[in-house]
Design a protein around this motif. Structure first.
Motif, PDB file in Angstrom:
ATOM      1  N   LEU A 191      31.650  47.320  39.330  1.00 43.00           N
ATOM      2  CA  LEU A 191      31.485  46.983  37.910  1.00 43.00           C
ATOM      3  C   LEU A 191      30.186  47.557  37.353  1.00 43.00           C
ATOM      4  O   LEU A 191      29.751  47.165  36.274  1.00 43.00           O
ATOM      5  CB  LEU A 191      31.474  45.461  37.731  1.00 43.00           C
ATOM      6  CG  LEU A 191      32.678  44.697  38.307  1.00 43.00           C
ATOM      7  CD1 LEU A 191      32.495  43.197  38.122  1.00 43.00           C
ATOM      8  CD2 LEU A 191      33.972  45.162  37.665  1.00 43.00           C
ATOM      9  N   GLY A 192      29.577  48.473  38.071  1.00 40.70           N
ATOM     10  CA  GLY A 192      28.309  49.028  37.611  1.00 40.70           C
ATOM     11  C   GLY A 192      27.179  48.611  38.536  1.00 40.70           C
ATOM     12  O   GLY A 192      27.400  48.175  39.670  1.00 40.70           O
ATOM     13  N   TYR A 234      44.445  50.112  26.671  1.00 41.84           N
ATOM     14  CA  TYR A 234      44.802  50.004  28.091  1.00 41.84           C
ATOM     15  C   TYR A 234      44.582  48.564  28.589  1.00 41.84           C
ATOM     16  O   TYR A 234      45.441  47.986  29.273  1.00 41.84           O
ATOM     17  CB  TYR A 234      43.961  50.976  28.911  1.00 41.84           C
ATOM     18  CG  TYR A 234      44.123  50.831  30.395  1.00 41.84           C
ATOM     19  CD1 TYR A 234      45.251  51.316  31.045  1.00 41.84           C
ATOM     20  CD2 TYR A 234      43.145  50.186  31.160  1.00 41.84           C
ATOM     21  CE1 TYR A 234      45.399  51.176  32.417  1.00 41.84           C
ATOM     22  CE2 TYR A 234      43.289  50.042  32.530  1.00 41.84           C
ATOM     23  CZ  TYR A 234      44.420  50.539  33.154  1.00 41.84           C
ATOM     24  OH  TYR A 234      44.561  50.399  34.504  1.00 41.84           O
ATOM     25  N   ILE A 235      43.446  47.996  28.225  1.00 42.35           N
ATOM     26  CA  ILE A 235      43.119  46.627  28.663  1.00 42.35           C
ATOM     27  C   ILE A 235      44.104  45.623  28.080  1.00 42.35           C
ATOM     28  O   ILE A 235      44.562  44.702  28.765  1.00 42.35           O
ATOM     29  CB  ILE A 235      41.675  46.285  28.265  1.00 42.35           C
ATOM     30  CG1 ILE A 235      40.689  47.102  29.114  1.00 42.35           C
ATOM     31  CG2 ILE A 235      41.392  44.793  28.406  1.00 42.35           C
ATOM     32  CD1 ILE A 235      39.246  46.973  28.686  1.00 42.35           C
ATOM     33  N   LYS A 236      44.445  45.796  26.812  1.00 43.51           N
ATOM     34  CA  LYS A 236      45.373  44.871  26.164  1.00 43.51           C
ATOM     35  C   LYS A 236      46.744  44.913  26.829  1.00 43.51           C
ATOM     36  O   LYS A 236      47.356  43.876  27.094  1.00 43.51           O
ATOM     37  CB  LYS A 236      45.481  45.217  24.680  1.00 43.51           C
ATOM     38  CG  LYS A 236      46.393  44.277  23.906  1.00 43.51           C
ATOM     39  CD  LYS A 236      46.450  44.667  22.433  1.00 43.51           C
ATOM     40  CE  LYS A 236      47.393  43.739  21.666  1.00 43.51           C
ATOM     41  NZ  LYS A 236      47.496  44.117  20.241  1.00 43.51           N
ATOM     42  N   LEU A 285      45.663  40.246  38.607  1.00 44.50           N
ATOM     43  CA  LEU A 285      45.617  41.311  37.599  1.00 44.50           C
ATOM     44  C   LEU A 285      44.482  42.297  37.907  1.00 44.50           C
ATOM     45  O   LEU A 285      44.672  43.519  37.863  1.00 44.50           O
ATOM     46  CB  LEU A 285      45.430  40.691  36.215  1.00 44.50           C
ATOM     47  CG  LEU A 285      45.139  41.678  35.067  1.00 44.50           C
ATOM     48  CD1 LEU A 285      46.305  42.640  34.887  1.00 44.50           C
ATOM     49  CD2 LEU A 285      44.857  40.929  33.774  1.00 44.50           C
ATOM     50  N   CYS A 286      43.312  41.783  38.216  1.00 38.93           N
ATOM     51  CA  CYS A 286      42.160  42.661  38.495  1.00 38.93           C
ATOM     52  C   CYS A 286      42.382  43.493  39.753  1.00 38.93           C
ATOM     53  O   CYS A 286      41.960  44.657  39.820  1.00 38.93           O
ATOM     54  CB  CYS A 286      40.885  41.830  38.613  1.00 38.93           C
ATOM     55  SG  CYS A 286      40.364  41.086  37.041  1.00 38.93           S
ATOM     56  N   ALA A 316      34.734  46.623  34.071  1.00 38.82           N
ATOM     57  CA  ALA A 316      33.795  45.661  33.485  1.00 38.82           C
ATOM     58  C   ALA A 316      34.283  45.184  32.117  1.00 38.82           C
ATOM     59  O   ALA A 316      34.198  43.997  31.780  1.00 38.82           O
ATOM     60  CB  ALA A 316      32.415  46.286  33.364  1.00 38.82           C
ATOM     61  N   LYS A 317      34.830  46.121  31.333  1.00 43.19           N
ATOM     62  CA  LYS A 317      35.319  45.761  29.999  1.00 43.19           C
ATOM     63  C   LYS A 317      36.556  44.873  30.090  1.00 43.19           C
ATOM     64  O   LYS A 317      36.734  43.945  29.292  1.00 43.19           O
ATOM     65  CB  LYS A 317      35.623  47.032  29.211  1.00 43.19           C
ATOM     66  CG  LYS A 317      35.672  46.821  27.711  1.00 43.19           C
ATOM     67  CD  LYS A 317      35.653  48.145  26.961  1.00 43.19           C
ATOM     68  CE  LYS A 317      35.584  47.897  25.454  1.00 43.19           C
ATOM     69  NZ  LYS A 317      35.563  49.166  24.692  1.00 43.19           N
ATOM     70  N   LEU A 318      37.425  45.147  31.071  1.00 41.52           N
ATOM     71  CA  LEU A 318      38.614  44.315  31.285  1.00 41.52           C
ATOM     72  C   LEU A 318      38.196  42.883  31.632  1.00 41.52           C
ATOM     73  O   LEU A 318      38.704  41.910  31.050  1.00 41.52           O
ATOM     74  CB  LEU A 318      39.460  44.905  32.413  1.00 41.52           C
ATOM     75  CG  LEU A 318      40.585  44.006  32.943  1.00 41.52           C
ATOM     76  CD1 LEU A 318      41.647  43.793  31.864  1.00 41.52           C
ATOM     77  CD2 LEU A 318      41.215  44.597  34.196  1.00 41.52           C
TER      78      LEU A 318
END
Length: 721
Positions: free
Chosen positions: A339-340, A245-247, A266-267, A286-288
């Motif tokens: 983001l947590g 998904y991120i890619k 993008l974010c 967060a991973k993105l």
């Protein structure tokens, strides 16, 4: 009542309750209308037509009619009151009946509520019993199904439609996930083959689900992505689904040259949809962001910095500052996303991971660049002046010479002719301060908080070295060496220009110290070091400025001595013709005053604040001492004494321009002393005891009286014996 009123169609006998009760009812108007309708009762026909008897009869008849009307109305009122009372009794009775029926209905409702609660309790109990029976049954059914599917894997042939029909992939995934968990518990030696088959099917279904998720993302089917993500959540490959998904999110997102703006856009886009797809959107976001920082931004920043790192230090530092600033600004924008728990620490670590290799040696690059740049600015200036900087000596001999020069004011060593050049340049100063200001800004942004005060102090030390020592202090040393001796004729006293420019430059230096350095060191131990260093260099330059001003004042006095020696003649105060002296003051006095006025103006233009008064007072005191000693070199006739008084009066007028009370007081006293040269011998003692001269010592007064040519002949010495 007037004839112009409209005639009523009502007759006197036609009274009714309705007509009387019309709103609004006015009694006076009613009487007027009644009189107007009665023949002979109004003003029609004049006074002759008025008939009071007929009007009286009409009033009497009308009163009778009103009484009858009142009786009718009263009877009607009584009838209505009786009707109201009767209806009130009926209504009260009806209300009582309704209250009784309501009480009965409420009792029935309570009974029904109790019955419903009883039934509901029974139903819940029955439901619990059924659930207690059904749950084991469902587990058995589920276990039976799983055993059936497990047998198919044992037999090596998958016959169930759930494994062969692609639309049922979600159900197949649920089954294989459970079988996979069961297979983990089985002994490997007996069930190795079936475990391998289940693992293979598990992997195949996982790949199919990820492929399905990828296809749905490309088609923009958010609901399908959510469904597949929910199934994959229990699989080991769920993280791979997030990676895919991120890619795919980043594909086509970076089309412009501004990677930071593209990242922010993008974010923003991903943040709007990620909550509709994944059960833990904050982890995915967060991973993105981590992926973007560690891959996209790190690669971009490395390419930008490596291009200038070895070839152009200035461009490298500016690029590093810009990239770090833009990355920090991007981080501030990303703070608005979930983001947590500790997103501040998370983003700070990402920034540090990108720039750590560049920030480790940042200050060394900064210091190296600033040193070479400052040296180049100074050298370029001295080259433009065709000046080769001379080495300013140091060590024991030079220190000894310096101390001797400070105490004796002797020009040790040859004087250097600088042709009036101060070797101070505001352009050079502005360039040095601008470079240092940019260095402070980079230091503030790029230094670790614990190293910030130390790094700022190193930059400040360079500023002191190149601006204060290599430029200002060198100019002061050169200026001191260029000050001629007091005995020189027509000396170029340019040191005041050095003082003026040094003052201006030091104000700029002080402003940068307060505006840019103080905020960086104000809460650290380095503050005291910075203040002490500034104090030391200030005192060092003040000593040299004071020394140069002192020697310059000596040169001014020396020039005035040359003027007096060249222009003042002994015959000025012993004229041959005592009667026909026409001049107001001597030529020497005129030239000295012109010279003094010029120097006073120059002192005012070269200094500011209290320094002007301090220097002018010192100059004025030396000016007074010079004239005092000069006047004592001559003998005076009566007319010569008058000329001396005229000269001192002109000197006093010149002293007023100093605007220093002490200087004016000294010349007032000198003027009083000169009066002793012309006073009548008989009045000498009285004049000496005057207000101004009484405070002076007798030997001072005596020394002036001795200058008179008639001192011996008139025996003036007896007044001081």
């Amino acid at each position: 009542m007037t004839d112009s009123e409209p005639k009523s169609v009502l007759q006197p006998a036609s009274l009714s309750a309705g007509w009387i009760s019309r709103e609004p009812f006015v009694a006076d108007e009613y009487i007027e209308r009644l009189a107007w309708r009665t023949p002979g009762g109004g003003s029609r026909g004049g006074v002759e037509a008025f008939d009071p008897k007929r009007l009286q009869e009409e009033f009497v008849n009308h009163i009778q009619e009103l009484k009858l009307l009142d009786e009718r109305i009263q009877r009607r009122v009584e009838k209505l009151e009786q009707q109201v009372q009767r209806e009130a009794k009926e209504f009260a009775k009806k209300v009582q009946e309704l209250q009784k029926s309501n009480q009965v209905a409420f009792q029935h409702f309570q009974e029904l509520d109790e019955h419903v609660s009883y039934v509901a309790t029974k139903v819940c109990h029955l439901g619990d019993l059924l659930e207690g029976v059904n749950t084991p049954r469902q587990r058995l059914v589920e276990a039976h199904k799983l055993m059936k599917y497990f047998n198919e894997f044992l037999d090596g042939e998958l016959k169930s439609e759930v494994f062969t029909n692609p639309p049922e992939i979600e159900e197949a995934a649920d089954i294989i996930q459970k079988l996979h968990l069961i297979a983990q518990e089985l002994p490997f030696d007996r069930f190795s083959e079936v475990k391998s088959k289940i693992a293979s099917k598990y992997h195949d279904l996982e790949c199919q689900l990820i492929q399905e998720f990828t296809s749905a993302q490309r088609r923009g089917q958010i609901s399908r992505m959510r469904e597949v993500a929910a199934v994959l959540l229990h699989f080991k490959g769920y993280s791979h689904c997030v990676d895919v998904y991120i890619k795919q999110c980043q594909e086509g997102a970076y089309l412009r040259s501004d990677v930071f703006e593209d990242t922010a856009v993008l974010c923003q886009t991903v943040n709007k949809q990620v909550g509709d797809i994944f059960s833990s959107p904050e982890t995915v976001m967060a991973k993105l962001i981590q992926s973007i920082f560690e891959v996209r931004l790190q690669s971009y920043i490395k390419d930008q910095l490596e291009e200038h790192k070895k070839s152009d230090a200035e461009q490298y530092l500016q690029t590093l500052y810009d990239l770090y600033t833009r990355t920090s600004n991007l981080s501030s924008k990303l703070m608005e996303f979930n983001l947590g728990t500790d997103k501040q620490t998370f983003l700070s670590k990402l920034i540090k991971s990108i720039f750590v290799s560049y920030l480790e040696n940042y200050i060394e690059v900064e210091i190296g660049y600033l040193r070479s740049r400052s040296a180049m600015i100074l050298q370029r200036y001295y080259d433009s002046k065709n000046h080769q900087k001379r080495a300013i000596g140091s060590g024991g001999i030079q220190d000894l010479k310096e101390r001797i020069r400070q105490r004796t004011n002797l020009p040790l060593g040859p004087s250097i002719d600088t042709h009036g050049e101060t070797f101070l340049s505001q352009d050079v100063v502005v360039n040095l301060l601008q470079e240092t200001k940019q260095a402070f800004e980079r230091c503030h942004r790029l230094s670790d908080p614990s190293d910030l005060p130390k790094n700022a102090f190193r930059i400040f030390s360079l500023l002191v070295e190149f601006l204060c020592i290599e430029h200002i202090d060198y100019a002061l040393e050169t200026g001191l060496a260029g000050i001629p001796s007091p005995d020189s004729r027509n000396a170029n006293l340019f040191f005041l220009d050095v003082v003026n420019q040094a003052n201006t430059i030091f104000h700029l230096f002080d402003k940068q110290f307060n505006d840019h350095l103080m905020p960086l060191v104000s809460s650290s131990p380095k503050l005291s070091e910075c203040l002490q260093k500034k104090k030391d260099i200030t005192e060092q330059m003040e000593v040299k400025l004071d020394m140069g001003i002192d020697r310059t004042l000596n040169c001014m006095i020396g020039q005035m001595k040359h003027i007096l020696a060249a222009e003042q003649k002994k015959t000025d105060f012993k004229p041959e013709d005592e009667v026909n002296v026409l001049i107001q003051y001597t030529n020497a006095c005129s030239k000295v005053c012109a010279y003094v006025r010029k120097q006073v103006e120059k002192i005012r233009n070269s200094m500011d604040g209290k320094n002007v008064d301090t220097v002018l007072m010192e100059f004025g005191v030396r000016f007074h001492r010079l004239i005092y000693e000069h006047l004592q070199q001559y003998s005076y006739t009566l007319m010569g004494g008058m000329l001396a008084i005229c000269d001192v009066a002109e000197y006093r007028k010149c002293a007023k321009e100093f605007k220093i009370a002490l200087v004016l007081q000294l010349f007032d006293m000198l003027h009083s002393l000169c009066n002793l040269l012309v006073v009548n011998p008989d009045n000498l003692k009285q004049v000496c005891s005057g207000e101004q001269l009484a405070i002076l010592e007798k030997n001072v007064l005596h020394s002036f009286v001795q200058l008179r040519l008639d001192y011996r002949s008139t025996r003036l010495g007896r007044h001081f014996s």
